[in-house]
Design a protein around this motif. Structure first.
Motif, PDB file in Angstrom:
ATOM      1  N   UNK A  29       0.902  -1.358   0.055  1.00 26.54           N
ATOM      2  CA  UNK A  29       0.052   0.086  -0.189  1.00 26.54           C
ATOM      3  C   UNK A  29       0.799   1.302   0.002  1.00 26.54           C
ATOM      4  N   UNK A  30       1.976   1.181   0.765  1.00 29.85           N
ATOM      5  CA  UNK A  30       2.688   2.398   0.846  1.00 29.85           C
ATOM      6  C   UNK A  30       3.333   2.596  -0.615  1.00 29.85           C
ATOM      7  N   UNK A  31       4.059   1.777  -0.941  1.00 26.32           N
ATOM      8  CA  UNK A  31       4.745   1.612  -2.168  1.00 26.32           C
ATOM      9  C   UNK A  31       3.836   2.104  -3.157  1.00 26.32           C
ATOM     10  N   UNK A  32       2.640   1.543  -3.364  1.00 29.45           N
ATOM     11  CA  UNK A  32       1.896   1.800  -4.613  1.00 29.45           C
ATOM     12  C   UNK A  32       1.033   2.971  -4.149  1.00 29.45           C
ATOM     13  N   UNK A  33       1.000   3.766  -3.269  1.00 28.68           N
ATOM     14  CA  UNK A  33       0.388   4.978  -2.633  1.00 28.68           C
ATOM     15  C   UNK A  33      -1.513   4.790  -2.764  1.00 28.68           C
ATOM     16  N   UNK A  34      -1.567   3.258  -2.325  1.00 30.79           N
ATOM     17  CA  UNK A  34      -2.921   2.969  -2.332  1.00 30.79           C
ATOM     18  C   UNK A  34      -3.619   2.709  -0.825  1.00 30.79           C
ATOM     19  N   UNK A  84      -8.411  -5.451   3.075  1.00 33.69           N
ATOM     20  CA  UNK A  84      -8.514  -5.817   4.564  1.00 33.69           C
ATOM     21  C   UNK A  84      -9.772  -5.334   5.343  1.00 33.69           C
ATOM     22  N   UNK A  85     -10.575  -4.376   4.457  1.00 30.11           N
ATOM     23  CA  UNK A  85     -11.618  -3.840   4.937  1.00 30.11           C
ATOM     24  C   UNK A  85     -11.306  -2.803   6.071  1.00 30.11           C
ATOM     25  N   UNK A  86     -10.112  -2.382   6.459  1.00 31.61           N
ATOM     26  CA  UNK A  86      -9.693  -1.272   7.281  1.00 31.61           C
ATOM     27  C   UNK A  86      -9.393  -0.115   6.473  1.00 31.61           C
ATOM     28  N   UNK A  87     -10.318   1.025   6.884  1.00 35.05           N
ATOM     29  CA  UNK A  87     -10.428   2.252   6.250  1.00 35.05           C
ATOM     30  C   UNK A  87      -9.107   2.965   6.547  1.00 35.05           C
ATOM     31  N   UNK A  88      -8.082   3.375   5.750  1.00 33.57           N
ATOM     32  CA  UNK A  88      -6.954   4.172   5.912  1.00 33.57           C
ATOM     33  C   UNK A  88      -6.986   5.304   5.000  1.00 33.57           C
ATOM     34  N   UNK A  89      -6.578   6.426   5.379  1.00 32.35           N
ATOM     35  CA  UNK A  89      -6.489   7.666   4.510  1.00 32.35           C
ATOM     36  C   UNK A  89      -5.038   8.130   4.789  1.00 32.35           C
ATOM     37  N   UNK A  90      -4.377   8.176   3.527  1.00 29.71           N
ATOM     38  CA  UNK A  90      -2.975   8.731   3.561  1.00 29.71           C
ATOM     39  C   UNK A  90      -3.276  10.310   3.207  1.00 29.71           C
ATOM     40  N   UNK A  91      -2.868  10.863   4.205  1.00 36.40           N
ATOM     41  CA  UNK A  91      -2.790  12.529   4.289  1.00 36.40           C
ATOM     42  C   UNK A  91      -1.717  13.111   4.917  1.00 36.40           C
ATOM     43  N   UNK A 117      -5.163  19.708   4.110  1.00 36.41           N
ATOM     44  CA  UNK A 117      -4.969  18.327   4.191  1.00 36.41           C
ATOM     45  C   UNK A 117      -4.834  17.678   3.171  1.00 36.41           C
ATOM     46  N   UNK A 118      -3.596  17.391   2.632  1.00 33.63           N
ATOM     47  CA  UNK A 118      -3.545  16.975   1.123  1.00 33.63           C
ATOM     48  C   UNK A 118      -3.838  15.402   1.157  1.00 33.63           C
ATOM     49  N   UNK A 119      -4.269  15.189   0.086  1.00 33.25           N
ATOM     50  CA  UNK A 119      -4.622  13.592   0.168  1.00 33.25           C
ATOM     51  C   UNK A 119      -4.454  13.133  -1.267  1.00 33.25           C
ATOM     52  N   UNK A 120      -4.168  11.940  -1.403  1.00 34.30           N
ATOM     53  CA  UNK A 120      -4.300  11.285  -2.831  1.00 34.30           C
ATOM     54  C   UNK A 120      -5.477  11.115  -3.518  1.00 34.30           C
ATOM     55  N   UNK A 121      -6.647  10.958  -2.535  1.00 31.91           N
ATOM     56  CA  UNK A 121      -7.840  10.707  -3.140  1.00 31.91           C
ATOM     57  C   UNK A 121      -8.904  11.655  -2.360  1.00 31.91           C
ATOM     58  N   UNK A 122      -9.128  12.729  -2.932  1.00 40.04           N
ATOM     59  CA  UNK A 122      -9.932  13.721  -2.130  1.00 40.04           C
ATOM     60  C   UNK A 122     -11.412  13.008  -2.018  1.00 40.04           C
ATOM     61  N   UNK A 123     -12.074  12.393  -3.168  1.00 38.80           N
ATOM     62  CA  UNK A 123     -13.359  11.856  -2.746  1.00 38.80           C
ATOM     63  C   UNK A 123     -13.457  10.853  -1.809  1.00 38.80           C
TER      64      UNK A 123
END
Length: 135
Positions: free
Chosen positions: A5-10, A16-23, A84-90
Motif C-alpha cells: 500500500x505504501x509503495x503503490x500509494x493506495x 483488509x476492510x480497514x479504512x486508512x486515509x493517506x493524508x 489536508x493533502x490527500x491522494x484521493x480527495x473523494x
C-alpha cells in the motif's frame, strides 16, 4: 499489505476492510495576520523559530518555508486555514463524512475528470478552517 500500500500509494483497505486515509496534515497552514506589517513581523518570528527562510511574498501573504503562509488579510477561519493533502480527495471526503463531518459544497472545485480537488469542512476546528487538497 502495508508495504504494498505504501509503495503503490493506495489505501491498505483495498483488501483488509480497514479504512486508512493517506493524508499530509498541514500541507499548507495559512495564518490570518490582519495586515501586511503583522504578517511580516509574525513571519520573521516563525522563520527564526523553525530555522526556515521567508521564501516569497504573494498577493495574499508571506510564505515561511514550504508549509506556512501568513495572510495579509482575514481569510477563512478565525485563526487561518489548514490544508489536508490527500491522494484521493473523494475517498477522504467520504471517510470524513462517515465520521460525522460535513463539507461546504460551495467551496468545492473539481478536476476536468470530475474528481474533487478542493473542499472546506463546514465548521472550523480550534479556530481553523480545514480543507481537503487533492495532490
Amino acid at each position: 499489505n502495508l508495504e504494498c500500500a505504501k509503495e503503490l500509494n493506495i489505501p491498505i483497505c483495498q483488501d483488509t476492510g480497514m479504512a486508512v486515509i493517506f493524508a499530509e496534515i498541514g500541507q499548507d497552514v495559512h495564518i490570518s495576520g490582519g495586515d501586511f506589517e503583522t504578517a511580516v513581523n509574525e513571519g520573521k518570528k516563525l522563520a527564526a523559530l523553525l530555522g526556515w527562510n521567508i521564501l516569497k511574498e504573494s498577493e495574499k501573504g508571506l510564505f515561511v518555508g514550504q508549509r506556512f503562509e501568513l495572510m495579509k488579510s482575514q481569510g477563512r477561519g478565525t485563526h487561518g486555514h489548514i490544508a489536508v493533502a490527500t491522494a484521493n480527495g473523494d475517498r477522504a471526503k467520504w471517510h470524513m463524512e462517515q465520521r460525522g463531518f460535513t463539507f461546504d459544497e460551495s467551496t468545492a472545485t473539481f478536476a476536468p475528470d470530475g474528481r474533487m480537488k478542493f473542499n472546506y469542512l463546514k465548521d472550523e476546528i480550534a479556530g481553523f478552517a480545514i480543507h481537503l487538497l487533492q495532490k
